[in-house]
Enzyme design. Structure first.
Site, PDB file in Angstrom:
ATOM      1  N   GLY A   1      -4.994  -1.971   5.092  1.00 60.11           N
ATOM      2  CA  GLY A   1      -4.191  -3.101   4.600  1.00 60.11           C
ATOM      3  C   GLY A   1      -4.874  -4.446   4.822  1.00 60.11           C
ATOM      4  N   ARG A   2      -5.376  -4.673   6.033  1.00 58.64           N
ATOM      5  CA  ARG A   2      -5.963  -5.980   6.340  1.00 58.64           C
ATOM      6  C   ARG A   2      -7.360  -6.149   5.756  1.00 58.64           C
ATOM      7  NH1 ARG A   2      -5.009  -2.799  10.455  1.00 58.64           N
ATOM      8  NH2 ARG A   2      -6.620  -2.105  11.895  1.00 58.64           N
TER       9      ARG A   2
ATOM     10  N   GLU B   1      -5.228  -7.048  14.970  1.00 59.81           N
ATOM     11  CA  GLU B   1      -4.710  -5.724  14.619  1.00 59.81           C
ATOM     12  C   GLU B   1      -5.828  -4.691  14.722  1.00 59.81           C
ATOM     13  OE1 GLU B   1      -1.284  -5.892  11.677  1.00 59.81           O
ATOM     14  OE2 GLU B   1      -2.698  -4.622  10.616  1.00 59.81           O
TER      15      GLU B   1
ATOM     16  N   GLU C   1      10.525  -4.664   4.671  1.00 57.96           N
ATOM     17  CA  GLU C   1      10.605  -6.072   4.274  1.00 57.96           C
ATOM     18  C   GLU C   1      10.307  -6.225   2.784  1.00 57.96           C
ATOM     19  OE1 GLU C   1       8.999  -4.890   6.906  1.00 57.96           O
ATOM     20  OE2 GLU C   1       8.984  -6.307   8.582  1.00 57.96           O
TER      21      GLU C   1
ATOM     22  N   HIS D   1      -5.441 -33.948  17.063  1.00 60.34           N
ATOM     23  CA  HIS D   1      -4.312 -34.790  17.490  1.00 60.34           C
ATOM     24  C   HIS D   1      -3.214 -33.956  18.115  1.00 60.34           C
ATOM     25  CE1 HIS D   1      -5.931 -38.381  15.453  1.00 60.34           C
ATOM     26  NE2 HIS D   1      -6.531 -37.448  14.730  1.00 60.34           N
TER      27      HIS D   1
ATOM     28  N   LYS E   1       0.839  -1.205   0.000  1.00 56.43           N
ATOM     29  CA  LYS E   1       0.000   0.000   0.000  1.00 56.43           C
ATOM     30  C   LYS E   1       0.874   1.254   0.000  1.00 56.43           C
ATOM     31  CE  LYS E   1      -3.574   2.215   2.809  1.00 56.43           C
ATOM     32  NZ  LYS E   1      -4.484   2.087   3.939  1.00 56.43           N
TER      33      LYS E   1
ATOM     34  N   LYS F   1       7.705  -0.884  12.292  1.00 53.98           N
ATOM     35  CA  LYS F   1       8.308  -0.357  11.065  1.00 53.98           C
ATOM     36  C   LYS F   1       9.460   0.603  11.391  1.00 53.98           C
ATOM     37  CE  LYS F   1       4.352  -1.114   8.012  1.00 53.98           C
ATOM     38  NZ  LYS F   1       3.540  -0.694   6.887  1.00 53.98           N
TER      39      LYS F   1
HETATM   40  C1  G6Q Z   1      -2.680  -3.841   7.834  1.00 47.63           C
HETATM   41  C2  G6Q Z   1      -1.451  -3.280   8.350  1.00 47.63           C
HETATM   42  C3  G6Q Z   1      -0.195  -3.965   7.909  1.00 47.63           C
HETATM   43  C4  G6Q Z   1       0.210  -3.666   6.473  1.00 47.63           C
HETATM   44  C5  G6Q Z   1       1.637  -4.137   6.259  1.00 47.63           C
HETATM   45  C6  G6Q Z   1       2.111  -3.898   4.860  1.00 47.63           C
HETATM   46  O1  G6Q Z   1      -3.781  -3.418   8.080  1.00 47.63           O
HETATM   47  O2  G6Q Z   1      -1.419  -1.918   8.099  1.00 47.63           O
HETATM   48  O3  G6Q Z   1      -0.257  -5.352   8.076  1.00 47.63           O
HETATM   49  O4  G6Q Z   1      -0.656  -4.280   5.586  1.00 47.63           O
HETATM   50  O5  G6Q Z   1       2.471  -3.493   7.177  1.00 47.63           O
HETATM   51  O6  G6Q Z   1       2.064  -2.545   4.513  1.00 47.63           O
HETATM   52  P1  G6Q Z   1       2.223  -2.099   3.040  1.00 47.63           P
HETATM   53  O7  G6Q Z   1       1.121  -2.686   2.228  1.00 47.63           O
HETATM   54  O8  G6Q Z   1       2.188  -0.608   3.045  1.00 47.63           O
HETATM   55  O9  G6Q Z   1       3.555  -2.619   2.558  1.00 47.63           O
END
Ligand code: G6Q
Length: 545
Positions: free
Chosen positions: A265-266, A351, A211, A382, A205, A510
């Site tokens: 994001g989620r 989250e 990462e 199990h 996003k 981050k």
């Molecule tokens: C989701 C969070 C988080 C995010 C990641 C990746 O709601 O904000 O999990 O999706 O940190 O972020 P980017 O899409 O910006 O790389």
């Protein structure tokens, strides 16, 4: 809680006392209509919530709590495009991404549907061209492998959905997901891939997440080393709200798929972030996934609270969290393909509602979101079910099961179904002393042996669960299920009066590593941290020689 919430919570506590005296075993014995009374449907999806510590009085109190907490107004505010994510001053409009209605959907006075549809149309064209081979790699070969590089919300949803919808994928087009900055993840994924036939999708996003950018740069190096710098153009696509950064990375304009800051994001699997899913299952199936979510949205927006599946699931969660103090909630799909569904929900829920201040910034004086966890059955049986049956903690659980499998492999599915029904029944009933003694006597054990063994073989029972049952795990049904849990989280957030749509805890992560990296690399002196961190850094440097 505001005083009206507080009084509803106090009312819950009174019911708790009453229900403490009435185990579910008794409630079932007293009411032959309990299943009928406590089941509710959304389309083809049925929720059986009869195996919970509830009666009608409890449910009435819970619905009253939802009303007093303003769930209905908040639902209206969300779909009305209000900036309910107050700390980031953003609307929360993932429902627009799957909207099938023809009315405008406005955020800050602008209808967002034309932009939503334009991105979906571009995704459709791209998906079809990759799948039919008209989009090729730099050397003219078809793409057989697609690697999605993203993390968190830009990874978990697509991974979960791709695995869940495996029957709709093609054997000659494989999707891979790389999220961890641990080089092992990218390395082991690329090990068996041919650069000539591999496409990368950079899903971020912000397009700044360390990462993802680290993995993206390494992937770009891998392509450039094998096929030359110019090949990057043909082997990369991007999904982001930060179009300028995608461009700066070297991704061509027609391979950049955008979305907007009102998509968390989620909650973004429905947006361009879903592109790898569309590539895996075909655009029509992706559209069906969106349609399923839309159907659940309609159910959620239009049904009164008493017949509303996400509302009921949310209220049961609040009941257990606030009146009974149960700290965790298990999601147990009896579907191997939903193996990442609990992990996906873990982010969605934890989250969103892992918060300890209310919307006014005041500390909560009640518990908010529980720990969400789970694994597919029957494997879990199990492993950790022992604790669910006989441990000292009570763990409310959701069981998920499809009536129809995709495979014609009798007797597998019947066995799966027998197991899931048996588990919820056993958790509810437990096993009494009389039953254990009768069982051991029938086995011919001596009195002494029976006396010694009985306490170990007792099951307290009265352990709550929901069962979600549906015809088949189709793209539509997966869309419904995911949207169901999104709305459940929304309702709980409204009741707890927290902002379910920010994630400052993630932002912290981050920032933190960035500050420490130069010390790990050795370019800055190892000083200024606490003695543990300093000691670990020094030991690490010694181990690295
Ligand atoms: C989701 C969070 C988080 C995010 C990641 C990746 O709601 O904000 O999990 O999706 O940190 O972020 P980017 O899409 O910006 O790389």
């Amino acid at each position: 809680m505001a005083s009206n919430r507080k009084s509803a919570l106090n009312a819950m506590m009174k019911h708790r006392k009453r229900l403490d005296e009435q185990p579910m075993r008794l409630l079932f014995a007293l009411d032959p209509n309990r299943f009928k009374r406590f089941t509710v449907s959304a389309g083809d999806l049925l929720l059986d919530y009869s195996k919970n510590r509830i009666d009608e009085k409890v449910m009435d109190t819970l619905f009253e709590l939802a009303r007093k907490a303003g769930v209905e107004d908040r639902r209206k505010a969300m779909w009305g495009g209000k900036h309910i994510n107050i700390t980031e001053d953003r609307a929360v409009m993932h429902m627009a991404l799957r909207n099938q209605g023809d009315k405008p959907v406005k955020i800050d006075g602008k209808d967002v549907m034309p932009d939503v549809r334009a991105v979906l149309a571009a995704m459709k064209v791209f998906t079809e061209q990759v799948r039919d081979g008209s989009i090729k790699g730099a050397t003219g070969e078809r793409f057989t492998d697609i690697v999605n590089i993203g993390i968190g919300g830009s990874d978990l949803g697509p991974v979960m959905a791709t695995l869940a919808l495996e029957p709709y994928t093609r054997a000659d087009l494989r999707l891979h997901y790389v999220s961890n900055v641990d080089g092992a993840h990218l390395h082991d994924t690329l090990k068996r891939l041919d650069p000539k036939r591999t496409m990368f999708i950079i899903a971020s996003k912000t397009f700044t997440t360390d990462e993802t950018m680290t993995n993206a740069n390494s992937a770009r190096g891998w392509i450039a080393a094998a096929l030359g710098d110019a090949a990057v153009n043909d082997h990369f696509a991007a999904l982001s709200t930060n179009l300028a950064a995608c461009d700066a990375f070297g991704i061509r304009a027609d391979r950049i798929f955008g979305f907007w800051d009102w998509v968390g994001g989620r909650y973004s699997v429905w947006s361009a972030i879903g592109l790898p899913v569309a590539l895996a299952i075909g655009f029509d199936n992706f559209a069906a996934f969106l349609k399923g979510a839309y159907d659940m949205d309609q159910h959620f927006l239009k049904n009164k609270l008493e017949r509303n599946v996400p509302v009921i699931m949310a209220l049961l969660g609040v009941w257990y969290r606030n009146a009974w103090g149960f700290a965790t909630h298990a999601v147990l799909p009896y579907d191997q393909r939903l193996s990442r569904f609990p992990a996906y929900l873990q982010q969605q829920d934890m989250e969103s509602n892992g918060k300890s201040v209310n919307l006014e910034g005041k500390p909560l004086d009640y518990e908010s979101g529980p720990v969400i966890w789970g694994e597919p059955g029957t494997n879990g049986q199990h492993a950790f079910y022992q604790l669910i049956h006989q441990g000292t903690s009570v763990i409310p659980a959701d069981f998920l099961i499809a009536a129809q499998p995709h495979e014609d492999m009798a007797p597998h599915h019947e066995k799966l179904v027998a197991n899931v029904f048996a588990q919820s029944e056993a958790l509810m009933l437990g096993k009494t002393k009389e039953e254990v003694v009768a069982e051991l006597t029938a086995q011919g054990l001596s009195k002494e042996q029976i006396k010694a063994l009985t306490p170990h073989k007792l099951f307290p029972g009265n352990r709550p669960s929901n069962t979600l049952i549906y015809p088949k795990l189709t793209p539509e049904m997966l869309g419904m299920l995911v949207a169901l849990y999104e709305h459940k989280v929304f309702v709980q957030g409204a009741i707890w009066n927290v902002n379910s749509y920010d994630q400052w805890g993630v932002e912290l992560g981050k920032q933190l590593a960035k500050a420490l990296l130069p010390k790990v690399q050795g370019s800055v002196a190892n000083e200024g941290n606490d003695s543990s961190t300093k000691g670990l850094l020094a030991h690490y440097r010694k181990l690295r020689g």
